[in-house]
Design a protein around this motif. Structure first.
Motif, PDB file in Angstrom:
ATOM      1  N   LYS A   2     -33.824  55.560  32.027  1.00 55.43           N
ATOM      2  CA  LYS A   2     -33.643  54.152  32.213  1.00 55.43           C
ATOM      3  C   LYS A   2     -32.675  53.592  32.813  1.00 55.43           C
ATOM      4  CE  LYS A   2     -35.351  49.943  30.234  1.00 55.43           C
ATOM      5  NZ  LYS A   2     -35.924  49.227  29.123  1.00 55.43           N
ATOM      6  N   GLY A   3     -32.514  52.656  34.008  1.00 56.14           N
ATOM      7  CA  GLY A   3     -31.332  52.291  34.464  1.00 56.14           C
ATOM      8  C   GLY A   3     -30.497  52.902  35.382  1.00 56.14           C
ATOM      9  N   GLU A   4     -30.868  54.417  35.489  1.00 60.69           N
ATOM     10  CA  GLU A   4     -30.430  55.150  36.400  1.00 60.69           C
ATOM     11  C   GLU A   4     -30.640  55.012  37.774  1.00 60.69           C
ATOM     12  OE1 GLU A   4     -27.681  59.001  36.393  1.00 60.69           O
ATOM     13  OE2 GLU A   4     -28.591  57.821  34.679  1.00 60.69           O
ATOM     14  N   TYR A   5     -29.776  55.144  38.636  1.00 60.87           N
ATOM     15  CA  TYR A   5     -30.185  55.307  39.901  1.00 60.87           C
ATOM     16  C   TYR A   5     -29.535  56.290  40.599  1.00 60.87           C
ATOM     17  CZ  TYR A   5     -25.017  53.601  40.405  1.00 60.87           C
ATOM     18  OH  TYR A   5     -23.943  53.718  40.370  1.00 60.87           O
ATOM     19  N   LYS A   6     -30.396  56.763  41.635  1.00 62.77           N
ATOM     20  CA  LYS A   6     -29.825  57.975  42.432  1.00 62.77           C
ATOM     21  C   LYS A   6     -28.825  57.946  43.765  1.00 62.77           C
ATOM     22  CE  LYS A   6     -33.631  60.371  40.274  1.00 62.77           C
ATOM     23  NZ  LYS A   6     -34.377  61.531  40.100  1.00 62.77           N
ATOM     24  N   THR A   7     -27.903  58.270  43.722  1.00 58.12           N
ATOM     25  CA  THR A   7     -26.951  58.273  44.721  1.00 58.12           C
ATOM     26  C   THR A   7     -27.057  59.308  45.671  1.00 58.12           C
ATOM     27  OG1 THR A   7     -25.102  59.358  43.480  1.00 58.12           O
ATOM     28  CG2 THR A   7     -25.347  56.799  43.401  1.00 58.12           C
ATOM     29  N   LYS A   8     -26.557  59.074  46.490  1.00 61.77           N
ATOM     30  CA  LYS A   8     -26.675  60.069  47.786  1.00 61.77           C
ATOM     31  C   LYS A   8     -25.868  61.447  47.324  1.00 61.77           C
ATOM     32  CE  LYS A   8     -25.511  61.190  52.770  1.00 61.77           C
ATOM     33  NZ  LYS A   8     -25.346  60.507  53.807  1.00 61.77           N
ATOM     34  N   ALA A   9     -24.896  61.273  46.596  1.00 65.96           N
ATOM     35  CA  ALA A   9     -23.938  62.254  46.031  1.00 65.96           C
ATOM     36  C   ALA A   9     -24.935  63.079  45.163  1.00 65.96           C
ATOM     37  CB  ALA A   9     -22.700  61.646  45.551  1.00 65.96           C
ATOM     38  N   ARG A  10     -25.422  62.420  44.194  1.00 68.61           N
ATOM     39  CA  ARG A  10     -26.205  63.059  43.100  1.00 68.61           C
ATOM     40  C   ARG A  10     -27.582  63.641  43.886  1.00 68.61           C
ATOM     41  NH1 ARG A  10     -27.574  61.624  37.860  1.00 68.61           N
ATOM     42  NH2 ARG A  10     -29.684  62.438  37.284  1.00 68.61           N
ATOM     43  N   LYS A  11     -28.037  63.211  44.916  1.00 68.98           N
ATOM     44  CA  LYS A  11     -29.094  63.979  45.528  1.00 68.98           C
ATOM     45  C   LYS A  11     -28.425  65.195  46.375  1.00 68.98           C
ATOM     46  CE  LYS A  11     -32.847  63.372  49.157  1.00 68.98           C
ATOM     47  NZ  LYS A  11     -32.971  64.869  49.099  1.00 68.98           N
ATOM     48  N   CYS A  12     -27.253  65.055  46.931  1.00 66.16           N
ATOM     49  CA  CYS A  12     -26.754  66.291  47.637  1.00 66.16           C
ATOM     50  C   CYS A  12     -26.533  67.481  46.584  1.00 66.16           C
ATOM     51  CB  CYS A  12     -25.460  66.027  48.435  1.00 66.16           C
ATOM     52  SG  CYS A  12     -25.724  64.872  49.740  1.00 66.16           S
ATOM     53  N   ILE A  13     -26.038  66.910  45.286  1.00 67.78           N
ATOM     54  CA  ILE A  13     -25.762  67.867  44.229  1.00 67.78           C
ATOM     55  C   ILE A  13     -26.959  68.596  43.687  1.00 67.78           C
ATOM     56  CG2 ILE A  13     -24.790  68.254  41.863  1.00 67.78           C
ATOM     57  CD1 ILE A  13     -22.928  65.939  42.569  1.00 67.78           C
ATOM     58  N   VAL A  14     -27.997  67.831  43.519  1.00 64.86           N
ATOM     59  CA  VAL A  14     -29.147  68.544  43.039  1.00 64.86           C
ATOM     60  C   VAL A  14     -29.671  69.334  43.990  1.00 64.86           C
ATOM     61  CG1 VAL A  14     -31.586  67.924  42.303  1.00 64.86           C
ATOM     62  CG2 VAL A  14     -29.453  66.595  41.355  1.00 64.86           C
TER      63      VAL A  14
END
Length: 136
Positions: A2-14
């Motif tokens: 909850k309340g977590e947003y997905k950043t471009k950095a996070r997406k690239c890492i995953v």
């Protein structure tokens, strides 16, 4: 979360870790692979995202013996990586999730013979995989 947003950095890492789900990487290795794609990301951002992903169970974080570095691996398909053992190839770094029956037998034998409770999530058996043996 909850309340977590997905950043471009996070997406690239995953995305990077998903593509290489059978391998473990250091923060530096992940940073080197995604820094250009993530556009100006710094190593601290990578580390912070890896810590959050690890806390959420999406990736596993392991400190291997004889190394000062932490290693990270994608684990969404293995949400309970902290409750079983792994084996890792010393040549290519491929990681194997060990069978539950084998792990239970191993854990019981170590407990009986040595009085030691095994920390399964941090136990890694190291050897050479069949693919790497074929290359020799």
């Amino acid at each position: 979360m909850k309340g977590e947003y997905k950043t471009k950095a996070r997406k690239c890492i995953v995305d990077f870790l998903k593509e290489h789900a059978d391998r473990r990487f250091t923060v530096r290795e992940i940073y080197d692979q995604i820094s250009t794609e993530a556009g100006g990301i710094d190593k601290t951002t990578v580390y912070r995202n890896l810590e959050r992903l690890s806390d959420q169970g999406e990736i596993i974080k392991i400190k291997e013996p004889n190394s000062d570095s932490w290693f990270f691996q994608y684990s969404e398909d293995h949400k309970h990586c902290n409750s079983h053992m792994h084996a890792q190839c010393s040549e290519c770094g491929k990681v194997f999730h060990l069978e539950e029956d084998f792990v239970e037998e191993f854990e019981e034998k170590v407990r009986k013979e040595y009085g030691l409770d095994v920390n399964l999530g941090k136990t890694v058996i190291v050897g050479k995989c069949d693919d790497c043996k074929k290359k020799d």
